[in-house]
Design a protein around this motif. Structure first.
Motif, PDB file in Angstrom:
ATOM      1  N   TYR A   1      48.835  20.398 -42.141  1.00 13.30           N
ATOM      2  CA  TYR A   1      50.185  20.505 -42.694  1.00 13.30           C
ATOM      3  C   TYR A   1      50.308  19.470 -43.811  1.00 13.30           C
ATOM      4  N   TRP A   2      50.319  19.969 -45.032  1.00 17.73           N
ATOM      5  CA  TRP A   2      50.368  19.089 -46.192  1.00 17.73           C
ATOM      6  C   TRP A   2      51.793  18.583 -46.394  1.00 17.73           C
ATOM      7  N   SER A   3      51.911  17.279 -46.592  1.00 18.90           N
ATOM      8  CA  SER A   3      53.220  16.650 -46.692  1.00 18.90           C
ATOM      9  C   SER A   3      54.066  17.244 -47.808  1.00 18.90           C
ATOM     10  N   ARG A   4      53.556  17.235 -49.046  1.00 18.43           N
ATOM     11  CA  ARG A   4      54.392  17.704 -50.155  1.00 18.43           C
ATOM     12  C   ARG A   4      54.688  19.199 -50.036  1.00 18.43           C
ATOM     13  N   GLY A   5      53.724  19.969 -49.530  1.00 21.17           N
ATOM     14  CA  GLY A   5      53.977  21.395 -49.341  1.00 21.17           C
ATOM     15  C   GLY A   5      55.163  21.629 -48.420  1.00 21.17           C
ATOM     16  N   ASN A   6      55.196  20.925 -47.308  1.00 18.93           N
ATOM     17  CA  ASN A   6      56.338  21.041 -46.399  1.00 18.93           C
ATOM     18  C   ASN A   6      57.599  20.447 -47.022  1.00 18.93           C
ATOM     19  N   GLY A   7      57.416  19.446 -47.860  1.00 16.57           N
ATOM     20  CA  GLY A   7      58.551  18.899 -48.597  1.00 16.57           C
ATOM     21  C   GLY A   7      59.184  19.921 -49.519  1.00 16.57           C
ATOM     22  N   TRP A   8      58.338  20.744 -50.153  1.00 19.25           N
ATOM     23  CA  TRP A   8      58.873  21.798 -51.025  1.00 19.25           C
ATOM     24  C   TRP A   8      59.729  22.774 -50.215  1.00 19.25           C
ATOM     25  N   VAL A   9      59.293  23.105 -49.002  1.00 15.83           N
ATOM     26  CA  VAL A   9      60.065  24.029 -48.184  1.00 15.83           C
ATOM     27  C   VAL A   9      61.401  23.399 -47.793  1.00 15.83           C
ATOM     28  N   VAL A  10      61.371  22.125 -47.416  1.00 15.39           N
ATOM     29  CA  VAL A  10      62.614  21.418 -47.095  1.00 15.39           C
ATOM     30  C   VAL A  10      63.580  21.489 -48.277  1.00 15.39           C
ATOM     31  N   ALA A  11      63.067  21.199 -49.467  1.00 20.05           N
ATOM     32  CA  ALA A  11      63.919  21.230 -50.662  1.00 20.05           C
ATOM     33  C   ALA A  11      64.446  22.632 -50.918  1.00 20.05           C
ATOM     34  N   ALA A  12      63.614  23.645 -50.719  1.00 22.52           N
ATOM     35  CA  ALA A  12      64.051  25.030 -50.927  1.00 22.52           C
ATOM     36  C   ALA A  12      65.215  25.376 -50.007  1.00 22.52           C
TER      37      ALA A  12
ATOM     38  N   GLY B   1      52.777  34.944 -42.549  1.00 20.46           N
ATOM     39  CA  GLY B   1      52.580  34.062 -41.401  1.00 20.46           C
ATOM     40  C   GLY B   1      52.308  32.613 -41.743  1.00 20.46           C
ATOM     41  N   LEU B   2      52.967  32.091 -42.783  1.00 19.10           N
ATOM     42  CA  LEU B   2      52.685  30.708 -43.189  1.00 19.10           C
ATOM     43  C   LEU B   2      53.509  29.669 -42.412  1.00 19.10           C
ATOM     44  N   TYR B   3      54.409  30.115 -41.573  1.00 20.86           N
ATOM     45  CA  TYR B   3      55.211  29.186 -40.761  1.00 20.86           C
ATOM     46  C   TYR B   3      54.715  29.197 -39.326  1.00 20.86           C
ATOM     47  N   ASN B   4      54.488  28.011 -38.781  1.00 23.37           N
ATOM     48  CA  ASN B   4      54.090  27.880 -37.387  1.00 23.37           C
ATOM     49  C   ASN B   4      55.308  27.433 -36.580  1.00 23.37           C
ATOM     50  N   LYS B   5      55.923  28.378 -35.907  1.00 23.22           N
ATOM     51  CA  LYS B   5      57.144  28.097 -35.149  1.00 23.22           C
ATOM     52  C   LYS B   5      56.915  27.029 -34.094  1.00 23.22           C
ATOM     53  N   LYS B   6      55.732  27.010 -33.497  1.00 20.20           N
ATOM     54  CA  LYS B   6      55.441  26.043 -32.425  1.00 20.20           C
ATOM     55  C   LYS B   6      55.546  24.611 -32.923  1.00 20.20           C
ATOM     56  N   ASP B   7      55.028  24.356 -34.124  1.00 19.18           N
ATOM     57  CA  ASP B   7      55.045  22.996 -34.670  1.00 19.18           C
ATOM     58  C   ASP B   7      56.210  22.747 -35.616  1.00 19.18           C
ATOM     59  N   GLY B   8      56.925  23.793 -36.010  1.00 21.22           N
ATOM     60  CA  GLY B   8      58.056  23.624 -36.916  1.00 21.22           C
ATOM     61  C   GLY B   8      57.630  23.237 -38.319  1.00 21.22           C
ATOM     62  N   LEU B   9      56.395  23.587 -38.697  1.00 21.26           N
ATOM     63  CA  LEU B   9      55.855  23.223 -40.002  1.00 21.26           C
ATOM     64  C   LEU B   9      55.130  24.414 -40.618  1.00 21.26           C
ATOM     65  N   TRP B  10      54.781  24.279 -41.902  1.00 17.10           N
ATOM     66  CA  TRP B  10      54.205  25.386 -42.665  1.00 17.10           C
ATOM     67  C   TRP B  10      52.792  25.054 -43.152  1.00 17.10           C
ATOM     68  N   TRP B  11      51.917  26.079 -43.076  1.00 17.92           N
ATOM     69  CA  TRP B  11      50.621  25.978 -43.730  1.00 17.92           C
ATOM     70  C   TRP B  11      50.828  26.225 -45.220  1.00 17.92           C
ATOM     71  N   ARG B  12      50.143  25.498 -46.047  1.00 15.18           N
ATOM     72  CA  ARG B  12      50.393  25.587 -47.481  1.00 15.18           C
ATOM     73  C   ARG B  12      50.150  26.990 -48.030  1.00 15.18           C
ATOM     74  N   ASP B  13      49.083  27.618 -47.615  1.00 10.73           N
ATOM     75  CA  ASP B  13      48.801  29.010 -47.957  1.00 10.73           C
ATOM     76  C   ASP B  13      47.802  29.551 -46.940  1.00 10.73           C
ATOM     77  N   ALA B  14      47.335  30.772 -47.150  1.00 12.29           N
ATOM     78  CA  ALA B  14      46.471  31.419 -46.154  1.00 12.29           C
ATOM     79  C   ALA B  14      45.162  30.668 -45.923  1.00 12.29           C
ATOM     80  N   ASP B  15      44.742  29.863 -46.892  1.00  8.46           N
ATOM     81  CA  ASP B  15      43.490  29.109 -46.745  1.00  8.46           C
ATOM     82  C   ASP B  15      43.544  28.106 -45.591  1.00  8.46           C
ATOM     83  N   PHE B  16      44.750  27.713 -45.177  1.00 11.11           N
ATOM     84  CA  PHE B  16      44.877  26.638 -44.197  1.00 11.11           C
ATOM     85  C   PHE B  16      45.365  27.118 -42.834  1.00 11.11           C
ATOM     86  N   LYS B  17      45.498  28.421 -42.675  1.00  8.41           N
ATOM     87  CA  LYS B  17      45.837  28.956 -41.361  1.00  8.41           C
ATOM     88  C   LYS B  17      44.637  28.819 -40.422  1.00  8.41           C
ATOM     89  N   PRO B  18      44.871  28.766 -39.115  1.00 11.69           N
ATOM     90  CA  PRO B  18      43.748  28.707 -38.185  1.00 11.69           C
ATOM     91  C   PRO B  18      42.780  29.855 -38.429  1.00 11.69           C
TER      92      PRO B  18
END
Length: 374
Positions: free
Chosen positions: A219-230, A191-208
Motif C-alpha cells: 500500500y503506497w502512501s502517496r497513492g492512498n493519499g490521492w484517494v483520501v484527497a479525491a 478491484g483496487l480497494y481492499n475492504k479488509k485493510d481499508g486501503l488501496w493497491w496503486r494499480d493491478a501490478d500490486f494486487k496479490p
C-alpha cells in the motif's frame, strides 16, 4: 505513605507525562507563515507560470504535477486571499489558453487535473473560455459507455473533483453519475480497494500475489493519499443529498480508521504503509495528504477531534518543523512514481524530479489545519 496518597502522586505523574508528550497545534499565523514561505519559494523559482517544465524531458506546465500545486494554491487563497496568488493562477491558465495537455480528446485523468483550477477560476470570474476545453473533454467521455479509464488510484484525485465541479456548476447530475460509475469500476470491477485493510493497491501490478519484503500487501502512501484527497474534495463539492455521498463517506471513514495506527511516532507516514522497513523513513507527500484528509474530517464534524486531533497535530508539526527548509524548499518529498522504491532515497535535502506537487499537497494540508488552530 498511605496507598491513597501514593495513588494520587502516581496519577499526577502520569498526567504530567501525558501533558508534556502531547503536542499542540501552532497559532493560525504560524501555519500561514509556513505556507507563505514554501509558496514564495516556488513562485520565485517559476516567475512565469507558463514556461515549460524540463526534467528528463520537456513538458508543458499544465501537466498534473503543476495542476496539483494549483489545487493547493487555490486552497491557500481561500484562507489568505492575496491577489498575487489569484493572478499567478490566472496567468497559468491563460498561458495554456485554458487547454489540456494532449488536447480535447484526452481521457487521461492526469491531463484533466488542470480543470479543477480552471473551474475554480471560472467560479470567481465567469469567463466562458476558462471551462470550455475541460467541459468539452469530459463531455466527449460521456458520449461513450467506457468507464475503466481510471486504472490507477492517483487518477481518482486528478479527475473526480473535475466531474463533481461540473455537476454542481451545470446543475446536471450526468457528470456526478458518470464519476460514480468510473469510481466504482476502479474500486470494485478492477478491484483496487481492499475492504479488509481499508486501503488501496496503486494499480493491478500490486494486487496479490504481489507482496512487500515482509510479506504484507503493498500500500503506497502517496497513492492512498490521492484517494483520501479525491474523497474529501468530492464530498466538499457535492451536496450531501447526492445519492452516492454515503458510499464516499463510508470508504473515507474506513481509510481514516486504517491510517490512524500506521502513523510513525515522529508524525510522518512511511512510503510503504504496511512495511516500514521497505524504504522506511519520513515522507512528506503522503503525510500531507493524510493530514489534509483527517483535518477536513474533524473540521466538518465527521471525525472525532478527541480521537484524531493528536494525529493531525503530530503530522502537521512534523511537516512544518522537519520538512520545511529556511528558504521554503520542502524536504522528504518522494519523486514521481508508483511505489515505495521510486524516487528514492528520500531525505531532508533530496530533490524530487518535480517539486510542485509536493507543495500542492502541503498547502492542502495547511489550509485545513489552519481552520483548527486558535
Amino acid at each position: 505513605m498511605k496507598i491513597k496518597s501514593l495513588f494520587f502522586l502516581l496519577s499526577l505523574l502520569i498526567l504530567s507525562v501525558t501533558i508534556s508528550t502531547a503536542q499542540l497545534l501552532p497559532a493560525k499565523q504560524e501555519v500561514i507563515d509556513k505556507m507563505t514561505l514554501t509558496n514564495a519559494h516556488l513562485m520565485k523559482k517559476w516567475p512565469d507560470p507558463g514556461v515549460n517544465v524540463i526534467t528528463n524531458k520537456e513538458r508543458t506546465s499544465n501537466l498534473w504535477t503543476r495542476a496539483v500545486y494549483y489545487e493547493g494554491l487555490m486552497a491557500f487563497y481561500s484562507i489568505k486571499p492575496d491577489p498575487a496568488y489569484l493572478q499567478y493562477a490566472i496567468e497559468w491558465g491563460e498561458a495554456h489558453q485554458w487547454g489540456l495537455r494532449d488536447g480535447l480528446e484526452t481521457r487521461n485523468a492526469d491531463n484533466q487535473c488542470a480543470g479543477q483550477t480552471y473551474i475554480d477560476l471560472y467560479n470567481i470570474d465567469q469567463k466562458p473560455e476558462r471551462i470550455k476545453d475541460i467541459k468539452t473533454s469530459v463531455d466527449l467521455m460521456l458520449k461513450t459507455e467506457k468507464t475503466d479509464d481510471w486504472n490507477w488510484i492517483d487518477a481518482l484525485q486528478m479527475a473526480m473533483p473535475v466531474f463533481a465541479k461540473l455537476s454542481v456548476l451545470t446543475e446536471d447530475d450526468k457528470y456526478s453519475e458518470r464519476m460514480y460509475k468510473m469510481y466504482m469500476d476502479t474500486k470494485v470491477t478492477q478491484g483496487l480497494y481492499n475492504k479488509k485493510d481499508g486501503l488501496w493497491w496503486r494499480d493491478a501490478d500490486f494486487k496479490p500475489p504481489y507482496t512487500e519484503p515482509n510479506g504484507e500487501d503493498c500500500y503506497w502512501s502517496r497513492g492512498n493519499g490521492w484517494v483520501v484527497a479525491a474523497l474529501v474534495r468530492v464530498m466538499d463539492i457535492l451536496p450531501e443529498a447526492d445519492p452516492h455521498y454515503k458510499e464516499y463517506l463510508k470508504t473515507y471513514k474506513a481509510m481514516m480508521k486504517a491510517l490512524l495506527p500506521l502513523q510513525r511516532e515522529d508524525g510522518f507516514w512511511n512510503a510503504s504503509l504496511h512495511d516500514p522497513n521497505n524504504y522506511g523513513g519520513k515522507e512528506a507527500t503522503g503525510t500531507s495528504l493524510f493530514v489534509y484528509g483527517i483535518a477536513w474530517g474533524v473540521n466538518n464534524g465527521i471525525l472525532s477531534g478527541k480521537k484524531y486531533m493528536q494525529t493531525i497535530t503530530k503530522g502537521w508539526n512534523a511537516l512544518a518543523s522537519e520538512s520545511v527548509h529556511e528558504n521554503g524548499f520542502l524536504g522528504y518529498v518522494q519523486g514521481t512514481g508508483k511505489e515505495p522504491k521510486d524516487g528514492q532515497p528520500v531525505s531532508y535535502t533530496s530533490k524530487p524530479d518535480f517539486e510542485d506537487y509536493g507543495l500542492g499537497c502541503f498547502l492542502l494540508a495547511g489550509s485545513e489545519v489552519y481552520k483548527l488552530c486558535k
